[in-house]
Design an enzyme around this catalytic site. Sequence first.
Site, PDB file in Angstrom:
ATOM      1  N   SER A  63       0.843  -1.196   0.000  1.00  0.00           N
ATOM      2  CA  SER A  63       0.000   0.000   0.000  1.00  0.00           C
ATOM      3  C   SER A  63       0.874   1.240   0.000  1.00  0.00           C
ATOM      4  O   SER A  63       2.031   1.220   0.457  1.00  0.00           O
ATOM      5  CB  SER A  63      -0.897   0.003   1.237  1.00  0.00           C
ATOM      6  OG  SER A  63      -1.539   1.259   1.401  1.00  0.00           O
ATOM      7  N   TYR A 115      -2.338  -0.428  10.665  1.00  0.00           N
ATOM      8  CA  TYR A 115      -2.355  -0.754   9.235  1.00  0.00           C
ATOM      9  C   TYR A 115      -1.051  -0.330   8.558  1.00  0.00           C
ATOM     10  O   TYR A 115      -0.429  -1.102   7.825  1.00  0.00           O
ATOM     11  CB  TYR A 115      -3.551  -0.070   8.574  1.00  0.00           C
ATOM     12  CG  TYR A 115      -3.651  -0.282   7.081  1.00  0.00           C
ATOM     13  CD1 TYR A 115      -4.046  -1.507   6.551  1.00  0.00           C
ATOM     14  CD2 TYR A 115      -3.353   0.762   6.202  1.00  0.00           C
ATOM     15  CE1 TYR A 115      -4.141  -1.689   5.183  1.00  0.00           C
ATOM     16  CE2 TYR A 115      -3.463   0.593   4.830  1.00  0.00           C
ATOM     17  CZ  TYR A 115      -3.849  -0.641   4.322  1.00  0.00           C
ATOM     18  OH  TYR A 115      -3.947  -0.833   2.964  1.00  0.00           O
TER      19      TYR A 115
END
Length: 700
Positions: free
Chosen positions: A577, A590
Amino acid sequence: MSATTDGSRVRNLWDEAKAATLDEPGKLLYRSNLLGSDKRITNYGGGNTSAKVTHRDPLTGEDVTVLWVKGSGGDVGTIKLDGFATLYMDKLNRLRDIYRGPAHEDEMVGYLPHCTFNLNPRAASIDTPLHAYLPYPHVDHMHPDAVIAIAATRNGREITRRVYGEEIGWLEWRRPGFELGLELARFAAENPEAKGVVLGSHGLFTWGRTAEECYATTLAIINRAIEWFEGELKDKPAFGGEVVAALPRERRREIAARLMPEIRARIGRDEAKIGHFDDSDAVLQFVGSAALRPLAALGTSCPDHFLRTKIRPLVLDFDPANGDVEALVAGLDGAVEAYRQDYAAYYQRSKHPDSPAMRDPNAVIYLVPGVGMISFAKDKGTARVSAEFYVNAINVMRGASGVDDYLGLPEQEAFDIEYWLLEEAKLQRLPKPKPLAGRVALVTGGAGGIGQAIAARLMAEGACVVLADIDANALDATKADFAKGFGADQVRGTRMNVTSEAEVAASFAEAVVEYGGLDILVSNAGIASAAPVEDTTLEVWDRNISILATGYFLVSREAFRLFRRQKLGGSMIFISSKNGLAASAGASAYCTAKAAEIHLARCLALEGAEAGIRVNTVNPDAVLRGSKIWSGEWREQRAASSKIGTEELEAHYRNRSLLKRSVFPEDIAEAVYFFASDLSAKSTGNIVNVDAGNAISFTR
């Protein structure tokens, strides 16, 4: 439509009401599909059907007789009307006048296009003369196991007479072509009461005045052979009796999972191979029998079997009683090399001055006592069909060896078919393989939006894909959709929780049994969470680390072990990501886990380079469409963090990008394909951001 049986008999499925609605070509198609629906009648791609039909000539307006016959390379079970070649019968008959004898067989194929009716582009097969010169409107040429079991015996002519009397004749083996067509015509003229003929070492021809009569005759002749063998083989042990008992199913698959990548390592360097495993009852009976080695050494009889399975299989030394699989693996080098040398010697003994160069000398079929049969080919469909053909060969050997001496196709005849110049020309006409043909990919999170897009992209380029996902319902639905779009051979599904060491290992083993190995791992399984650090619970932290870091480690470790055993290199792609490079407030769990993914990929790139294992990372940003992550709390959390409504989120992310463009799953898939393919053969340890431009996540 699947054929059904009464006991072991092939059942007549002809529907008079349906047939009444069809014209003659339609009835030919209907008959063909019915016959091809049962592999005991004919195997995939094998056999042929025809009808002689009256049509109006488009140039003269006169009525002419046209031969409709299955075109080159077709399959009667799945053929459509456009799969039939159409040829003027009067022109086919004129070819007899220019035929110069058996030494000039091949040149006759070049005349067939000159006989084409109505500009039909479908190429006529070498079997065309076999149908054209029989004086009957409807002809079937099938490869039924029960009849080939007669055709493959030493005393086949006498057995044919014993089973059928004068109703079915016998012709000795001759390679398909013009001369065999003339022989069939002579037989029919001399035996007007006959309903068909057995071709030695080959198959069955039957005929009739109508499509229904021809179909019924074909089934009746096959059923009579089945009935005769049932009587003859009753109470006789198949293949001389069992000498090796089959292992339990789970143990068989465990051994196959250990063995298949090892075989692939030895045969897949020059041409990528896909595997298939078959442990059906027929296979287990044969590989556990006393006659396994002597019968396997004789090779197959029917040329269609032989073309798919090579001159003979490779029987591996394994004693399931002691279960020493490592000794089996250790013996593979010698066994594979001995097979190659034997094949090369066969080529040298049999070749002609104009023979094509020797092809791949590796075995297609591998027989393992107590375990089953493994086949390898250029794609899954070919590997599976090759195995099906060898099961047909097993059925033939069971019958033939039970009533007489089984005869394989003579070696020179086998070579002349395998290296037939017309067969070589057909191979040369095949389309060029797709870039990922022969390769196997496993995609975690495969049932999600990005996972589906990645799988579709890889399959479109020829890869077989194993979808791994924790959501069983979504997995089944995705697999079914892909099977419709790409074919059932190209996709498999396995339920996997990437945080479970046992499930990861089991899923990889399942993938290996289905396809023989692995070439590409796409680690894509993911979750997302957002909260200020003081509100982030240990449970949320652990869940992010468990799935996004530990899960990536577990699947990577299993892939590394497999890649190293195969010795064929490999490509691993992590879907990380933008947040793995650029910190984001309110998402510490995250972002930390995604950063761990990126650093793990870098470490693995260092470790895998010497083995040809490439490890690269794709960093998406804000892929909302189709994403499970963006369908729940994460969407609401990110909208709240930006102080906007959820409906504004996609526009928000688009407008904050440098390129002012939305990012879709297909964009991620394109980057994955680049890293999975040879386009990036010299790239490892790299990162590609697919985020429409985000300055804070620039890698440098």
